[in-house]
Design an enzyme around this catalytic site. Structure first.
Site, PDB file in Angstrom:
ATOM      1  N   TYR A   1      -1.746  -1.017  10.090  1.00  0.00           N
ATOM      2  CA  TYR A   1      -1.876  -1.248   8.649  1.00  0.00           C
ATOM      3  C   TYR A   1      -0.592  -0.839   7.938  1.00  0.00           C
ATOM      4  O   TYR A   1      -0.056  -1.592   7.105  1.00  0.00           O
ATOM      5  CB  TYR A   1      -3.067  -0.467   8.104  1.00  0.00           C
ATOM      6  CG  TYR A   1      -3.348  -0.728   6.640  1.00  0.00           C
ATOM      7  CD1 TYR A   1      -3.978  -1.898   6.239  1.00  0.00           C
ATOM      8  CD2 TYR A   1      -2.973   0.185   5.666  1.00  0.00           C
ATOM      9  CE1 TYR A   1      -4.224  -2.150   4.903  1.00  0.00           C
ATOM     10  CE2 TYR A   1      -3.218  -0.050   4.329  1.00  0.00           C
ATOM     11  CZ  TYR A   1      -3.857  -1.221   3.947  1.00  0.00           C
ATOM     12  OH  TYR A   1      -4.095  -1.465   2.613  1.00  0.00           O
TER      13      TYR A   1
ATOM     14  N   SER B   1       0.842  -1.192   0.000  1.00  0.00           N
ATOM     15  CA  SER B   1       0.000   0.000   0.000  1.00  0.00           C
ATOM     16  C   SER B   1       0.873   1.235   0.000  1.00  0.00           C
ATOM     17  O   SER B   1       2.002   1.208   0.505  1.00  0.00           O
ATOM     18  CB  SER B   1      -0.903   0.017   1.239  1.00  0.00           C
ATOM     19  OG  SER B   1      -1.536   1.272   1.401  1.00  0.00           O
TER      20      SER B   1
END
Length: 251
Positions: free
Chosen positions: A155, A142
């Protein structure tokens, strides 16, 4: 000639969002796709849609945090085809929370899916990919692995680990004809982040950070995955490809 003609592909988290788009795109390009998801019904829905569109797909319910289930999945692929040409480690979850108040259970749950799940699938698929002789692993990281915001610590940490793992595996797997690359999506309109984008203030702030001034669509990521999976990327390994509308370039 389609770009993945007669390839055998496995997409984890294939039942929705980015995983669904990748599964359907790979199938249109000639691959037999194993659509794997913890939600077996969702995986079946995607596989059925692919077959209805004259593609080839097999649905498989799997929890990537369970080694036995991952091994069983690989045995199924081995029994059916004897090899695996493309592995997309897409299964992932997020957790938005203040780091100071995050409990061990929440932290471990995200880590187990995003990092350990990727590790298990890449490890247990090795023999099948070696049998291919020309395989491709695509790990989903990401833009948040390098661009940080509040309440996204776990995350970001997991996606940073995925990126680092990918570079290491690119070196380890290269002698066996296995390429390993990473995709780093920006904010893509999926159910995973839909609850954030539905807030007008948050959406406006994120768009301000995105030079192309739009959120990504699952197909944007699928198109990039198709390139990395195809022979067109035959000399590409250890690469990290941002698909984020330029978000990763902003301060």
């Amino acid at each position: 000639m389609r770009r993945l003609e007669d390839k055998i592909a496995l997409v984890t988290g294939g039942g929705a969002g980015i995983g669904r788009a990748i599964s359907e795109t790979f199938a249109r390009e000639g691959a037999h796709v194993f659509v794997a998801d913890i939600d077996g019904d969702a995986a079946k829905t995607v596989a059925d849609a692919i077959v209805k569109a004259n593609g080839a797909a097999t649905a498989y319910a799997v929890d990537v945090t369970d080694t036995a289930q991952v091994k069983a999945l690989m045995e199924t692929i081995k029994g059916a085809h004897g090899r695996l040409d493309v592995l997309v480690n897409n299964a992932g979850i997020g957790e938005r929370a203040d780091f100071r108040h995050m409990d061990d259970e929440s932290w471990d749950r995200v880590w187990q899916v995003n990092v350990d799940g990727t590790v298990r699938c890449a490890r247990e698929a090795f023999d099948l990919m070696r049998a291919s002789g020309k395989a491709s692993v695509i790990n989903l990281s990401s833009v948040m692995s390098a661009k940080h915001t509040r309440q996204m610590s776990v995350y970001s940490a997991t996606k940073g680990a995925v990126s680092a793992l990918s570079r290491s595996l690119a070196v380890e797997y290269a002698p066996y004809g296995i390429r390993v690359n990473t995709l780093l999506p920006g904010y893509v309109e999926t159910a995973l982040i839909g609850r954030y984008l539905s807030n007008p203030m948050i959406a406006k702030a994120l768009l301000t950070q995105t030079p192309l001034r739009r959120f990504g669509e699952p197909q944007d990521i699928a198109n990039a995955a198709l390139f990395l999976a195809s022979d067109e990327a035959g000399y590409v390994t250890g690469a990290s490809l941002n698909v984020d509308g330029g978000m990763g370039t902003t301060l």
